[in-house]
Design a protein around this motif. Sequence first.
Motif, PDB file in Angstrom:
ATOM      1  N   VAL A  50       0.879  -1.161   0.000  1.00 54.61           N
ATOM      2  CA  VAL A  50       0.000   0.000   0.000  1.00 54.61           C
ATOM      3  C   VAL A  50       0.919   1.213   0.000  1.00 54.61           C
ATOM      4  CG1 VAL A  50      -1.833   1.249   1.195  1.00 54.61           C
ATOM      5  CG2 VAL A  50      -1.758  -1.269   1.285  1.00 54.61           C
ATOM      6  N   CYS A  51       0.816   2.003  -1.059  1.00 51.41           N
ATOM      7  CA  CYS A  51       1.728   3.131  -1.234  1.00 51.41           C
ATOM      8  C   CYS A  51       0.999   4.438  -0.948  1.00 51.41           C
ATOM      9  CB  CYS A  51       2.294   3.130  -2.646  1.00 51.41           C
ATOM     10  SG  CYS A  51       3.665   4.276  -2.850  1.00 51.41           S
ATOM     11  N   PHE A  52       1.640   5.268  -0.148  1.00 49.30           N
ATOM     12  CA  PHE A  52       1.090   6.559   0.262  1.00 49.30           C
ATOM     13  C   PHE A  52       1.913   7.696  -0.323  1.00 49.30           C
ATOM     14  CE2 PHE A  52      -0.104   3.573   3.569  1.00 49.30           C
ATOM     15  CZ  PHE A  52      -1.419   3.903   3.834  1.00 49.30           C
ATOM     16  N   ALA A  53       1.261   8.831  -0.517  1.00 49.27           N
ATOM     17  CA  ALA A  53       1.955  10.080  -0.818  1.00 49.27           C
ATOM     18  C   ALA A  53       2.073  10.854   0.487  1.00 49.27           C
ATOM     19  CB  ALA A  53       1.173  10.901  -1.843  1.00 49.27           C
ATOM     20  N   ALA A  54       3.162  11.599   0.627  1.00 52.88           N
ATOM     21  CA  ALA A  54       3.370  12.372   1.853  1.00 52.88           C
ATOM     22  C   ALA A  54       4.190  13.614   1.551  1.00 52.88           C
ATOM     23  CB  ALA A  54       4.093  11.517   2.894  1.00 52.88           C
ATOM     24  N   LYS A  55       4.080  14.587   2.447  1.00 52.15           N
ATOM     25  CA  LYS A  55       4.933  15.762   2.335  1.00 52.15           C
ATOM     26  C   LYS A  55       5.890  15.771   3.522  1.00 52.15           C
ATOM     27  CE  LYS A  55       1.683  19.053   4.356  1.00 52.15           C
ATOM     28  NZ  LYS A  55       0.922  20.274   4.149  1.00 52.15           N
ATOM     29  N   PRO A  56       7.135  16.196   3.279  1.00 48.46           N
ATOM     30  CA  PRO A  56       8.118  16.216   4.365  1.00 48.46           C
ATOM     31  C   PRO A  56       7.801  17.334   5.356  1.00 48.46           C
ATOM     32  CG  PRO A  56       9.063  17.185   2.386  1.00 48.46           C
ATOM     33  CD  PRO A  56       7.692  16.679   2.016  1.00 48.46           C
ATOM     34  N   LEU A  57       7.997  17.035   6.637  1.00 50.51           N
ATOM     35  CA  LEU A  57       7.773  18.038   7.672  1.00 50.51           C
ATOM     36  C   LEU A  57       9.064  18.452   8.362  1.00 50.51           C
ATOM     37  CD1 LEU A  57       4.556  16.637   9.399  1.00 50.51           C
ATOM     38  CD2 LEU A  57       4.713  18.443   7.669  1.00 50.51           C
ATOM     39  N   ARG A  58       9.783  17.460   8.909  1.00 50.75           N
ATOM     40  CA  ARG A  58      10.978  17.784   9.683  1.00 50.75           C
ATOM     41  C   ARG A  58      11.944  16.611   9.657  1.00 50.75           C
ATOM     42  NH1 ARG A  58       9.828  19.445  15.671  1.00 50.75           N
ATOM     43  NH2 ARG A  58       8.503  17.675  15.275  1.00 50.75           N
ATOM     44  N   HIS A  59      13.212  16.938   9.486  1.00 48.24           N
ATOM     45  CA  HIS A  59      14.257  15.912   9.470  1.00 48.24           C
ATOM     46  C   HIS A  59      14.947  15.865  10.822  1.00 48.24           C
ATOM     47  CE1 HIS A  59      18.241  14.198   7.874  1.00 48.24           C
ATOM     48  NE2 HIS A  59      17.361  13.230   7.954  1.00 48.24           N
ATOM     49  N   HIS A  60      15.220  14.663  11.281  1.00 44.32           N
ATOM     50  CA  HIS A  60      15.963  14.420  12.516  1.00 44.32           C
ATOM     51  C   HIS A  60      17.254  13.702  12.125  1.00 44.32           C
ATOM     52  CE1 HIS A  60      12.477  15.389  15.128  1.00 44.32           C
ATOM     53  NE2 HIS A  60      11.798  14.952  14.086  1.00 44.32           N
ATOM     54  N   PRO A  61      18.302  14.449  11.752  1.00 44.88           N
ATOM     55  CA  PRO A  61      19.515  13.830  11.217  1.00 44.88           C
ATOM     56  C   PRO A  61      20.249  12.927  12.207  1.00 44.88           C
ATOM     57  CG  PRO A  61      19.839  16.191  11.543  1.00 44.88           C
ATOM     58  CD  PRO A  61      18.389  15.909  11.800  1.00 44.88           C
ATOM     59  N   ASP A  62      19.998  13.092  13.505  1.00 46.26           N
ATOM     60  CA  ASP A  62      20.668  12.253  14.501  1.00 46.26           C
ATOM     61  C   ASP A  62      19.875  10.998  14.849  1.00 46.26           C
ATOM     62  OD1 ASP A  62      22.793  14.067  14.622  1.00 46.26           O
ATOM     63  OD2 ASP A  62      21.772  15.269  16.149  1.00 46.26           O
ATOM     64  N   GLN A  63      18.720  10.822  14.227  1.00 41.06           N
ATOM     65  CA  GLN A  63      17.896   9.637  14.489  1.00 41.06           C
ATOM     66  C   GLN A  63      18.625   8.386  14.000  1.00 41.06           C
ATOM     67  OE1 GLN A  63      14.996   8.880  15.922  1.00 41.06           O
ATOM     68  NE2 GLN A  63      14.919   6.803  15.157  1.00 41.06           N
ATOM     69  N   PRO A  64      18.850   7.393  14.885  1.00 38.28           N
ATOM     70  CA  PRO A  64      19.437   6.129  14.409  1.00 38.28           C
ATOM     71  C   PRO A  64      18.483   5.465  13.410  1.00 38.28           C
ATOM     72  CG  PRO A  64      19.376   6.232  16.824  1.00 38.28           C
ATOM     73  CD  PRO A  64      18.586   7.398  16.315  1.00 38.28           C
ATOM     74  N   LEU A  65      19.030   4.956  12.313  1.00 40.58           N
ATOM     75  CA  LEU A  65      18.215   4.334  11.270  1.00 40.58           C
ATOM     76  C   LEU A  65      18.215   2.822  11.442  1.00 40.58           C
ATOM     77  CD1 LEU A  65      19.392   6.508   8.250  1.00 40.58           C
ATOM     78  CD2 LEU A  65      17.470   6.906   9.813  1.00 40.58           C
ATOM     79  N   ASP A  66      17.221   2.175  10.840  1.00 42.73           N
ATOM     80  CA  ASP A  66      17.097   0.713  10.914  1.00 42.73           C
ATOM     81  C   ASP A  66      18.363   0.022  10.421  1.00 42.73           C
ATOM     82  OD1 ASP A  66      14.549   0.733  11.972  1.00 42.73           O
ATOM     83  OD2 ASP A  66      13.546   0.186  10.097  1.00 42.73           O
TER      84      ASP A  66
END
Length: 147
Positions: A84-100
């Motif tokens: 199921v694919c969604f469209a979204a708009k970016p709000l805020r980036h958290h560059p220090d967030q650890p990624l999967d």
Amino acid sequence: MSRQPHITVATIVEDQGRFLLVEELAEGRPVYNQPAGHLEADETLLEAALRETFEETGWEVELTAVTGIYLYTAPSNGVTYQRVCFAAKPLRHHPDQPLDDGIIGPRWLTRDELLAEKDRWRSHLVLRCIDDYLAGERFPLSLIRAS
């Protein structure tokens, strides 16, 4: 092997002609995909899309529409996925967030830049979802019922 389809979500995030993609390792090689992943127990599809986008990119987004529902059988393992694919708009980036685990990082690419990297797509759905989005495929979020 279970023949039951796996339910996944993906998010098309566009900003001024560039799309938020995830560079990740799949079968030992770097590939591009939308922020995407499996639906977990006790969460809605919308919650899953928001969670996966944040966990894989560090971006908070606002879902705006459903762009499509896709069936895909992976040739590598024969597993069928319902995306199921969604469209979204970016709000805020958290560059220090650890990624999967397995995520190299978020990448912003134009459609043409992505097209030039065809051998690095996780699947053909990467471009298909973007092309459907660009063609104006938008269904209201209310299409998705939580119960």
